[in-house]
Scaffold this motif. Structure first.
Motif, PDB file in Angstrom:
ATOM      1  N   ALA A 165       0.836  -1.200   0.000  1.00 48.90           N
ATOM      2  CA  ALA A 165       0.000   0.000   0.000  1.00 48.90           C
ATOM      3  C   ALA A 165       0.868   1.246   0.000  1.00 48.90           C
ATOM      4  CB  ALA A 165      -0.914  -0.010   1.221  1.00 48.90           C
ATOM      5  N   LEU A 166       1.961   1.217   0.757  1.00 47.32           N
ATOM      6  CA  LEU A 166       2.895   2.347   0.776  1.00 47.32           C
ATOM      7  C   LEU A 166       3.449   2.597  -0.614  1.00 47.32           C
ATOM      8  CD1 LEU A 166       4.758   4.434   2.121  1.00 47.32           C
ATOM      9  CD2 LEU A 166       6.330   2.554   2.646  1.00 47.32           C
ATOM     10  N   SER A 167       3.854   1.533  -1.279  1.00 47.70           N
ATOM     11  CA  SER A 167       4.399   1.668  -2.623  1.00 47.70           C
ATOM     12  C   SER A 167       3.364   2.253  -3.573  1.00 47.70           C
ATOM     13  CB  SER A 167       4.863   0.295  -3.136  1.00 47.70           C
ATOM     14  OG  SER A 167       5.404   0.411  -4.430  1.00 47.70           O
ATOM     15  N   ARG A 168       2.110   1.810  -3.445  1.00 47.07           N
ATOM     16  CA  ARG A 168       1.055   2.308  -4.328  1.00 47.07           C
ATOM     17  C   ARG A 168       0.823   3.797  -4.119  1.00 47.07           C
ATOM     18  NH1 ARG A 168      -2.442  -1.195  -3.201  1.00 47.07           N
ATOM     19  NH2 ARG A 168      -3.632  -0.106  -1.603  1.00 47.07           N
ATOM     20  N   VAL A 169       0.782   4.228  -2.859  1.00 50.69           N
ATOM     21  CA  VAL A 169       0.564   5.645  -2.565  1.00 50.69           C
ATOM     22  C   VAL A 169       1.716   6.490  -3.105  1.00 50.69           C
ATOM     23  CG1 VAL A 169       0.411   7.347  -0.713  1.00 50.69           C
ATOM     24  CG2 VAL A 169      -0.894   5.228  -0.558  1.00 50.69           C
ATOM     25  N   LEU A 170       2.942   6.019  -2.917  1.00 54.39           N
ATOM     26  CA  LEU A 170       4.097   6.753  -3.427  1.00 54.39           C
ATOM     27  C   LEU A 170       4.051   6.861  -4.945  1.00 54.39           C
ATOM     28  CD1 LEU A 170       6.965   5.345  -1.188  1.00 54.39           C
ATOM     29  CD2 LEU A 170       6.170   7.709  -1.268  1.00 54.39           C
ATOM     30  N   ARG A 171       3.689   5.771  -5.604  1.00 60.27           N
ATOM     31  CA  ARG A 171       3.609   5.803  -7.067  1.00 60.27           C
ATOM     32  C   ARG A 171       2.587   6.834  -7.526  1.00 60.27           C
ATOM     33  NH1 ARG A 171       3.570   0.142  -6.645  1.00 60.27           N
ATOM     34  NH2 ARG A 171       1.389   0.058  -7.290  1.00 60.27           N
ATOM     35  N   LEU A 172       1.445   6.881  -6.843  1.00 53.41           N
ATOM     36  CA  LEU A 172       0.408   7.842  -7.228  1.00 53.41           C
ATOM     37  C   LEU A 172       0.886   9.274  -7.033  1.00 53.41           C
ATOM     38  CD1 LEU A 172      -2.743   6.065  -5.751  1.00 53.41           C
ATOM     39  CD2 LEU A 172      -2.220   6.410  -8.166  1.00 53.41           C
ATOM     40  N   HIS A 173       1.554   9.531  -5.906  1.00 50.70           N
ATOM     41  CA  HIS A 173       2.051  10.884  -5.655  1.00 50.70           C
ATOM     42  C   HIS A 173       3.116  11.278  -6.679  1.00 50.70           C
ATOM     43  CE1 HIS A 173       0.091  12.386  -2.039  1.00 50.70           C
ATOM     44  NE2 HIS A 173       0.100  11.154  -1.570  1.00 50.70           N
ATOM     45  N   LEU A 174       3.996  10.355  -6.992  1.00 53.98           N
ATOM     46  CA  LEU A 174       5.026  10.648  -7.982  1.00 53.98           C
ATOM     47  C   LEU A 174       4.416  10.866  -9.361  1.00 53.98           C
ATOM     48  CD1 LEU A 174       7.769   8.099  -6.881  1.00 53.98           C
ATOM     49  CD2 LEU A 174       7.911  10.589  -6.738  1.00 53.98           C
ATOM     50  N   LEU A 202       8.680   5.771 -13.128  1.00 50.14           N
ATOM     51  CA  LEU A 202       9.467   6.078 -14.323  1.00 50.14           C
ATOM     52  C   LEU A 202       9.269   5.054 -15.436  1.00 50.14           C
ATOM     53  CD1 LEU A 202      12.792   7.055 -12.542  1.00 50.14           C
ATOM     54  CD2 LEU A 202      11.362   8.596 -13.897  1.00 50.14           C
ATOM     55  N   ARG A 203       8.432   4.051 -15.187  1.00 52.95           N
ATOM     56  CA  ARG A 203       8.285   2.957 -16.143  1.00 52.95           C
ATOM     57  C   ARG A 203       7.948   3.469 -17.549  1.00 52.95           C
ATOM     58  NH1 ARG A 203       6.372  -2.590 -16.011  1.00 52.95           N
ATOM     59  NH2 ARG A 203       6.110  -2.471 -13.757  1.00 52.95           N
ATOM     60  N   GLY A 204       6.970   4.370 -17.632  1.00 51.14           N
ATOM     61  CA  GLY A 204       6.557   4.878 -18.941  1.00 51.14           C
ATOM     62  C   GLY A 204       7.666   5.620 -19.653  1.00 51.14           C
ATOM     63  N   ALA A 205       8.374   6.487 -18.914  1.00 50.53           N
ATOM     64  CA  ALA A 205       9.451   7.266 -19.526  1.00 50.53           C
ATOM     65  C   ALA A 205      10.591   6.367 -19.988  1.00 50.53           C
ATOM     66  CB  ALA A 205       9.969   8.302 -18.530  1.00 50.53           C
ATOM     67  N   LEU A 206      10.913   5.356 -19.189  1.00 48.58           N
ATOM     68  CA  LEU A 206      11.998   4.452 -19.561  1.00 48.58           C
ATOM     69  C   LEU A 206      11.619   3.621 -20.786  1.00 48.58           C
ATOM     70  CD1 LEU A 206      13.124   3.247 -16.018  1.00 48.58           C
ATOM     71  CD2 LEU A 206      14.122   5.046 -17.427  1.00 48.58           C
ATOM     72  N   LEU A 207      10.370   3.183 -20.825  1.00 54.15           N
ATOM     73  CA  LEU A 207       9.920   2.415 -21.983  1.00 54.15           C
ATOM     74  C   LEU A 207       9.899   3.290 -23.234  1.00 54.15           C
ATOM     75  CD1 LEU A 207       8.837  -0.124 -23.288  1.00 54.15           C
ATOM     76  CD2 LEU A 207       6.548   0.467 -22.439  1.00 54.15           C
ATOM     77  N   ASP A 208       9.473   4.546 -23.078  1.00 52.50           N
ATOM     78  CA  ASP A 208       9.491   5.469 -24.219  1.00 52.50           C
ATOM     79  C   ASP A 208      10.913   5.653 -24.739  1.00 52.50           C
ATOM     80  OD1 ASP A 208       6.777   5.810 -24.124  1.00 52.50           O
ATOM     81  OD2 ASP A 208       6.849   7.709 -23.013  1.00 52.50           O
ATOM     82  N   ARG A 251      16.675   7.799  -7.649  1.00 52.39           N
ATOM     83  CA  ARG A 251      16.979   6.415  -8.037  1.00 52.39           C
ATOM     84  C   ARG A 251      18.411   6.054  -7.663  1.00 52.39           C
ATOM     85  NH1 ARG A 251      16.331   4.063 -13.743  1.00 52.39           N
ATOM     86  NH2 ARG A 251      16.726   2.186 -12.511  1.00 52.39           N
ATOM     87  N   VAL A 252      19.331   6.951  -7.979  1.00 46.35           N
ATOM     88  CA  VAL A 252      20.744   6.668  -7.715  1.00 46.35           C
ATOM     89  C   VAL A 252      20.984   6.474  -6.219  1.00 46.35           C
ATOM     90  CG1 VAL A 252      23.060   7.670  -7.738  1.00 46.35           C
ATOM     91  CG2 VAL A 252      21.633   7.770  -9.792  1.00 46.35           C
ATOM     92  N   LEU A 253      20.442   7.373  -5.402  1.00 46.77           N
ATOM     93  CA  LEU A 253      20.643   7.270  -3.953  1.00 46.77           C
ATOM     94  C   LEU A 253      20.105   5.953  -3.406  1.00 46.77           C
ATOM     95  CD1 LEU A 253      19.735  10.902  -2.819  1.00 46.77           C
ATOM     96  CD2 LEU A 253      21.984   9.817  -2.696  1.00 46.77           C
TER      97      LEU A 253
END
Length: 238
Positions: free
Chosen positions: A88-97, A181-187, A111-113
């Motif tokens: 659930a934490l991961s889902r909320v973070l993804r939505l906010h990002l 970033l999945r969409g941007a990386l795939l693009d 990502r690097v950190l």
């Protein structure tokens, strides 16, 4: 564990204020995973709030994965604090990002950190099962894959490396940033005219990271993963 302390919400009994009161009990330790909240009617009376406000607050908390609610009169009925709402934490973070306009450089830096620390910790742990999983993903990526299939495995590999670090929170944070970033990386992969060459390069870089993890070389694993991330972002960000 201290007994939960309930009190009337301030001024207007909105669902946000009800959530704040429940949050206070969680933060203080008065409520914890597995604990059951009072029934809706009782909780509304304790908080001096309307049942509608309490009901809406519980719906929000359930959507966030903090509680689960079941109707009925049995032992499983009622509203209970979820023991481990990591996904659930991961889902909320993804939505906010997803809805935040963070600069690309900020996301790359995050990502690097996160992934440098994960790669180093994974190398220090050298968990056999985790390394075997990384090897499985590398093997799967050796197939003649298109961009979409490769991108899916690429995400799984990076998340698996984070999971190999043995820190669940870091793993969830890494997964959230990577998924955003999945969409941007795939693009970026789609925009590459010479896909076979790029795919081979990514395979080599992935394999180098996993080999460093397997060898227990934490600095090398971290450095290789950072170079891999930055090189690809330079390519797709122009």
């Amino acid at each position: 564990m201290a007994a939960p302390k309930w009190g009337p919400v301030e001024r207007v009994a909105t669902y946000e204020l009800v959530i704040e009161k429940i949050e206070e009990q969680l933060v203080s330790g008065a409520l914890g995973p597995g604990d059951r909240l009072p029934p809706e009617r009782e909780l509304a009376a304790l908080l001096g709030a309307s049942r509608q406000a309490v009901r809406e607050a519980l719906r929000v908390l359930q959507a966030l994965g903090i509680v689960r609610s079941r109707q009925g009169t049995g032992s499983d009925a009622g509203t209970v604090i979820v023991p481990a709402p990591a996904h659930a934490l991961s889902r909320v973070l993804r939505l906010h990002l997803a809805v935040s306009s963070f600069p690309a450089a900020d996301l790359t830096g995050a990502r690097v950190l996160l992934e440098r620390a994960s790669a180093a910790a994974a190398a220090e742990r050298r968990d056999p099962e985790a390394i075997a999983r990384l090897r499985e993903l590398l093997t799967a990526m050796d197939a003649d894959l298109g961009r979409e299939e490769f991108s899916e495995l690429d995400t799984k590999l990076h998340v698996a490396i984070a999971g190999s670090a043995g820190n669940q929170l870091v793993g969830e944070l890494t997964a959230a940033v990577r998924e955003s970033l999945r969409g941007a990386l795939l693009d970026g992969m789609r925009a590459e005219p010479d896909w076979p060459t790029l795919r081979d390069q990514l395979r080599r870089e992935h394999r180098g990271v996993v080999e460093a993890i397997e060898a227990g070389d934490a600095p090398l694993a971290a450095d290789r993963l950072e170079r891999h991330i930055r090189a690809f972002h330079v390519r797709i960000d122009g």
